[in-house]
Design a protein around this motif. Structure first.
Motif, mmCIF file in Angstrom:
data_model
loop_
_atom_site.group_PDB
_atom_site.id
_atom_site.type_symbol
_atom_site.label_atom_id
_atom_site.label_comp_id
_atom_site.label_asym_id
_atom_site.label_seq_id
_atom_site.Cartn_x
_atom_site.Cartn_y
_atom_site.Cartn_z
ATOM 1 N N GLU A 88 24.256 0.862 -5.788
ATOM 2 C CA GLU A 88 24.626 1.197 -4.625
ATOM 3 C C GLU A 88 23.879 2.439 -4.039
ATOM 4 N N SER A 89 23.879 3.569 -4.969
ATOM 5 C CA SER A 89 23.432 4.641 -4.368
ATOM 6 C C SER A 89 22.100 4.732 -4.219
ATOM 7 N N ARG A 90 21.180 3.873 -5.260
ATOM 8 C CA ARG A 90 19.921 3.725 -4.855
ATOM 9 C C ARG A 90 19.676 2.880 -3.593
ATOM 10 N N GLN A 91 20.359 1.793 -3.479
ATOM 11 C CA GLN A 91 20.342 1.215 -2.114
ATOM 12 C C GLN A 91 20.422 1.929 -0.932
ATOM 13 N N LYS A 92 21.272 2.792 -0.750
ATOM 14 C CA LYS A 92 21.558 3.835 0.248
ATOM 15 C C LYS A 92 20.139 4.772 0.427
ATOM 16 N N ALA A 93 19.699 5.100 -0.686
ATOM 17 C CA ALA A 93 18.580 5.981 -0.665
ATOM 18 C C ALA A 93 17.376 5.335 0.013
ATOM 19 N N ILE A 94 17.225 3.908 -0.393
ATOM 20 C CA ILE A 94 16.173 3.204 0.259
ATOM 21 C C ILE A 94 16.342 3.058 1.804
ATOM 22 N N GLU A 95 17.700 2.790 1.963
ATOM 23 C CA GLU A 95 18.102 2.475 3.720
ATOM 24 C C GLU A 95 17.994 3.858 4.109
ATOM 25 N N ARG A 96 18.342 4.936 3.818
ATOM 26 C CA ARG A 96 18.087 6.257 4.437
ATOM 27 C C ARG A 96 16.582 6.783 4.476
ATOM 28 N N MET A 97 15.798 5.910 3.815
ATOM 29 C CA MET A 97 14.303 6.400 3.878
ATOM 30 C C MET A 97 13.744 6.146 5.309
ATOM 31 N N GLU A 98 12.892 7.083 5.873
ATOM 32 C CA GLU A 98 12.153 6.598 7.128
ATOM 33 C C GLU A 98 10.694 6.075 7.054
ATOM 34 N N LYS A 99 11.010 4.687 7.140
ATOM 35 C CA LYS A 99 10.062 3.885 6.824
ATOM 36 C C LYS A 99 8.596 4.193 7.385
ATOM 37 N N ILE A 100 7.681 4.194 6.550
ATOM 38 C CA ILE A 100 6.280 4.204 6.971
ATOM 39 C C ILE A 100 5.520 2.957 7.003
ATOM 40 N N ASP A 101 4.904 2.813 8.280
ATOM 41 C CA ASP A 101 4.303 1.406 8.474
ATOM 42 C C ASP A 101 2.754 1.755 7.869
ATOM 43 N N ALA A 102 2.297 0.461 7.635
ATOM 44 C CA ALA A 102 0.846 0.537 7.203
ATOM 45 C C ALA A 102 0.013 0.522 8.310
ATOM 46 N N PRO A 103 -1.236 1.267 8.440
ATOM 47 C CA PRO A 103 -1.986 1.318 9.652
ATOM 48 C C PRO A 103 -2.266 -0.065 10.154
ATOM 49 N N LYS A 104 -2.157 -0.293 11.471
ATOM 50 C CA LYS A 104 -2.338 -1.407 12.204
ATOM 51 C C LYS A 104 -4.047 -1.721 11.979
ATOM 52 N N ASN A 105 -4.013 -3.209 11.925
ATOM 53 C CA ASN A 105 -5.498 -3.529 11.926
ATOM 54 C C ASN A 105 -6.409 -3.140 13.277
ATOM 55 N N LEU A 106 -7.452 -2.899 12.599
ATOM 56 C CA LEU A 106 -8.359 -2.374 13.908
ATOM 57 C C LEU A 106 -8.948 -3.749 14.619
ATOM 58 N N PRO A 107 -8.994 -3.467 15.956
ATOM 59 C CA PRO A 107 -9.741 -4.480 16.792
ATOM 60 C C PRO A 107 -10.557 -5.315 16.081
ATOM 61 N N GLU A 108 -10.837 -6.553 16.277
ATOM 62 C CA GLU A 108 -11.862 -7.360 15.447
ATOM 63 C C GLU A 108 -13.284 -6.965 16.507
ATOM 64 N N LYS A 109 -14.171 -6.798 15.456
ATOM 65 C CA LYS A 109 -15.677 -6.485 15.951
ATOM 66 C C LYS A 109 -16.449 -7.766 15.904
ATOM 67 N N VAL A 110 -17.549 -7.600 16.867
ATOM 68 C CA VAL A 110 -18.459 -8.810 16.606
ATOM 69 C C VAL A 110 -19.233 -8.472 15.235
ATOM 70 N N ARG A 111 -19.894 -9.613 14.735
ATOM 71 C CA ARG A 111 -20.604 -9.696 13.668
ATOM 72 C C ARG A 111 -22.167 -10.200 13.900
ATOM 73 N N MET A 112 -23.011 -9.432 13.501
ATOM 74 C CA MET A 112 -24.395 -9.924 13.867
ATOM 75 C C MET A 112 -25.268 -9.444 12.780
ATOM 76 N N LYS A 113 -26.526 -10.282 12.603
ATOM 77 C CA LYS A 113 -27.324 -9.858 11.697
ATOM 78 C C LYS A 113 -28.861 -10.364 12.048
ATOM 79 N N PHE A 114 -29.594 -9.592 12.591
ATOM 80 C CA PHE A 114 -30.938 -10.019 12.646
ATOM 81 C C PHE A 114 -31.995 -10.080 11.627
ATOM 82 N N LYS A 115 -32.579 -10.968 11.424
ATOM 83 C CA LYS A 115 -33.881 -11.327 10.426
ATOM 84 C C LYS A 115 -35.021 -12.078 10.857
#
Length: 433
Positions: A88-115
């Motif tokens: 229970e002590s460890r569970q409360k420690a988890i709940e007290r944590m200020e959660k850090i979010d993963a970086p949001k996905n970057l906007p999708e970019k066009v893909r192109m290849k000239f040959k």
């Protein structure tokens, strides 16, 4: 504008302009705003650093949460009173944590290849005495140049000097002109028109691309459209309803599928956002054919140009190098700096002398960069070795905080070393040219 003493709020896709003018950058991404100190280049670096730090902190916190959850699960399996209290002590420690979010996905970019589908000969385009004028309005005259395989040539000059007109002459869109031109062996031509006049406004997107590539299946056409962010029902939109940027992307799709070995591009970055410009730059940098481009985007020119031809009413300047080098070279030629519109008039011998001095200066600069890079590689490798030795010491292993600090520094140094090796390889390649 850089001398203006009051606040200026600018929206622009011109990265060179932003680098010169701005000292703060406000980014709008994923429906959120974030303010960065510095110009565009500084913003890019800081954004990358911030995302890396956030990702690292997120991963470290997730590891810690996983460790605590494993401990909780173990204590609950033992199911004694002291085990339940510990869980229970460890569970409360988890709940007290200020959660850090993963970086949001970057906007999708066009893909192109000239040959290029087939290789051209070494001599791609010959122009002799080209000139064009309209009644009462001369544009240019006596333009001579030879473009060779894999050169990336940019046509510069003031507005109205005939840059786009020159490209239209070379692509057969304008038939009345002075002088002559011819293409070399096995040259196949792809043309990007800034006015998008070659698009049929009555076609849907899929029909517009398909009409120029009838050998491809519908699935293949849809896959290519998806690379340029046209998905689902979007492919059935009429061309007439598209924005300027969307029309540009359709023209680039057709150009990419043509597999031409000479691309003639008239203002290709117009209407494109910064992400799309950067993708276009990278794909053209990797292109195995020849480029002839008109552009006002100085950042784009600096990244790609191996040669610059500046049109003038009575003559033109032909210079090997990118925009920054050309600008410095031209400044030395212009003895009267107060009159920027003054034509450059120099003897060929004097121009050759200045070009030789420029080449020697570039060589000295390159040698200095090589020496500094090698010193930095040595010092970075020494620090990495020192950290690796420290991380094997008993007092460090038992100090979780110190061990984490050294681990983070080691990761940063390894990334830095990888970049230094790439820079060293590039500098060595340049010095051997």
């Amino acid at each position: 504008m850089s001398n203006y003493k009051k606040c200026v709020l600018v929206i622009s896709h011109d990265r060179y302009f932003l680098d010169k003018i701005t000292n703060k950058t406000l980014e709008i991404e994923n429906c959120e705003c974030k303010l960065y100190n510095g110009n565009y280049s500084a913003y890019l670096k800081q954004k990358a650093v911030d995302r890396e730090i956030q990702q690292r902190h997120y991963e470290q916190q997730q590891k810690e949460i996983a460790r605590l959850e494993a401990f909780i699960e173990q204590q609950r399996r033992w199911n004694r009173e002291r085990n339940i209290i510990a869980a229970e002590s460890r569970q409360k420690a988890i709940e007290r944590m200020e959660k850090i979010d993963a970086p949001k996905n970057l906007p999708e970019k066009v893909r192109m290849k000239f040959k290029s589908g087939i290789a051209s000969g070494n001599d791609v385009l010959f122009a002799e005495g080209l000139g064009k004028e309209y009644p009462g309005k001369p544009l240019f005259k006596d333009v001579n140049f030879t473009i060779r395989k894999k050169e990336r040539v940019f046509i510069l000059g003031p507005n109205g000097c005939g840059k786009s007109t020159l490209l239209k002459i070379l692509t057969g869109k304008i038939e009345s002109f002075k002088g002559s031109f011819r293409y070399g062996y096995n040259v196949t031509l792809g043309y990007y028109d800034q006015e998008q006049e070659e698009l049929n406004p009555n076609n849907t997107l899929i029909d517009e691309v398909w009409s120029a590539n009838e050998d491809l299946s519908q699935t293949e056409i849809r896959n290519v459209l998806a690379m340029f962010l046209f998905k689902g029902e979007d492919v059935l939109k009429p061309v007439s309803t598209l924005s300027g940027g969307e029309k540009s992307r359709i023209s680039l799709i057709k150009l990419m599928l043509s597999e031409a070995n000479l691309l003639i591009l008239d203002e290709p970055t117009n209407h494109l956002d910064i992400n799309s410009r950067e993708v276009l730059e990278s794909s053209l940098e990797d292109y195995d054919g020849t480029l002839l481009i008109v552009s006002h985007d100085r950042y784009f020119i600096d990244k790609l140009a191996t040669r610059i031809i500046e049109l003038g009413e009575t003559s033109c300047i032909d210079y090997n190098g990118n925009y920054t080098e050309f600008h410095e070279y031209k400044s030395k030629l212009n003895l009267s700096t107060g009159n920027e519109s003054k034509s450059v008039k120099m003897t060929s011998s004097k121009m050759e002398h200045i070009a030789t001095k420029e080449e020697k200066a570039k060589r000295r600069k390159l040698e200095k960069q090589l020496s500094e890079t090698e010193k930095e590689i040595n010092s970075t490798e020494a620090r990495i070795k020192e950290i690796e030795e420290q991380m094997t010491q008993e007092e460090i292993i038992s100090d979780h905080v110190k061990l984490m600090e050294l681990h983070n520094e080691l990761n940063e140094l390894n990334s830095k070393l990888e970049g230094l090796y790439e820079l060293w390889d590039e500098l060595m390649s340049q010095s051997n040219e």
